[in-house]
Design an enzyme around this catalytic site. Sequence first.
Site, PDB file in Angstrom:
ATOM      1  N   CYS A 163     -12.540 -30.360  15.837  1.00  0.00           N
ATOM      2  CA  CYS A 163     -12.250 -29.594  17.055  1.00  0.00           C
ATOM      3  C   CYS A 163     -10.748 -29.405  17.229  1.00  0.00           C
ATOM      4  O   CYS A 163     -10.025 -30.360  17.554  1.00  0.00           O
ATOM      5  CB  CYS A 163     -12.856 -30.311  18.258  1.00  0.00           C
ATOM      6  SG  CYS A 163     -12.368 -29.639  19.851  1.00  0.00           S
TER       7      CYS A 163
ATOM      8  N   CYS B 252      -9.349 -30.136  20.737  1.00  0.00           N
ATOM      9  CA  CYS B 252      -9.328 -31.586  20.985  1.00  0.00           C
ATOM     10  C   CYS B 252      -8.011 -32.198  20.515  1.00  0.00           C
ATOM     11  O   CYS B 252      -7.440 -33.070  21.177  1.00  0.00           O
ATOM     12  CB  CYS B 252     -10.489 -32.268  20.260  1.00  0.00           C
ATOM     13  SG  CYS B 252     -12.128 -31.737  20.781  1.00  0.00           S
TER      14      CYS B 252
END
Length: 311
Positions: free
Chosen positions: A71, A74
């Site tokens: 991700c 993230c």
Amino acid sequence: MSDQAPGAVLRGAVDLSSLRSRPTAPAAGASAPEEGGALPLVFDVTDASFPQALELSRTVPVVVDLWAEWCGPCKQLSPVLEKVVTELGGRLVLAKVDVDANPQLAQGFRAQSIPMVVALVAGQPVPLFNGAVPEQQVREVFAQLLQLAAQHGVTGTVPVGEPGEGAEEPAEPELPPLHQEAYDAIENGDYATAVSAYERALAQNPRDEQARAGLGQVRLLQRVDGADLQAARAAAAAAPLDVEAQFAVADLDLSGGHVDDAFSRLLDLFAVLPADERGPVRERLLELFGLVGDADPRVARARGRLASLLF
């Protein structure tokens, strides 16, 4: 509290009941806090060690960062979360959950998209925000979270390092005087004084978004304080076009975590009212949108419906 800025009341938007009684021994390699040992400000949590984080949240708010290695957002957000948590000097801790390695936690938090950030306060989940958000918004959300935690008696701190460990003592962030006045009033349950302090802060600086968010939260707490949900629902059912009766249930729904229900109730009311009576309902909707946070998909859906009703 966001997810999204936090709708700053304990909200049941996630169901962690299945995880509360899981084995407390952390899985191999996990770095959850050890009982009796030094407590880091940032640590990993697994499906197995999650009950420890829940228990810790009865002492200090626990921010939970749900992430994955693949991700990209993230990787942008996590360093910001760690920085802000560290600067708060032990008033919050950060628990990191790899959703790929911990599917039960991902399911329990209903992590449909990541990064997803929630908090645990007194063993209860508080959605904060989804997606990578700016550092300033993270700071504002965490300030609101600390106010919420104080309302529920969660005001502890954790040590930030022992002498000789190379840890620097983070400076305690100072709130502006009127924000501090509001914070102290909230801790004492004096919502009227907190409202007054935030209103004065906004009068001094209309762009003070932290004061604006705090004011919305305290007004909601003030409105639901001592309210009887069953009586409110009965009154709203008996008078479906009574704006104040519908407001009362929407406030209680939002504070109880039923965000979609709160929005739907007010949008349904907006749809049937004459055009010249819709103003207060629109204003209350906008206020509740601000509490939940523009990044929340539920707000986006409700805003879309409101726009369709307006035009």
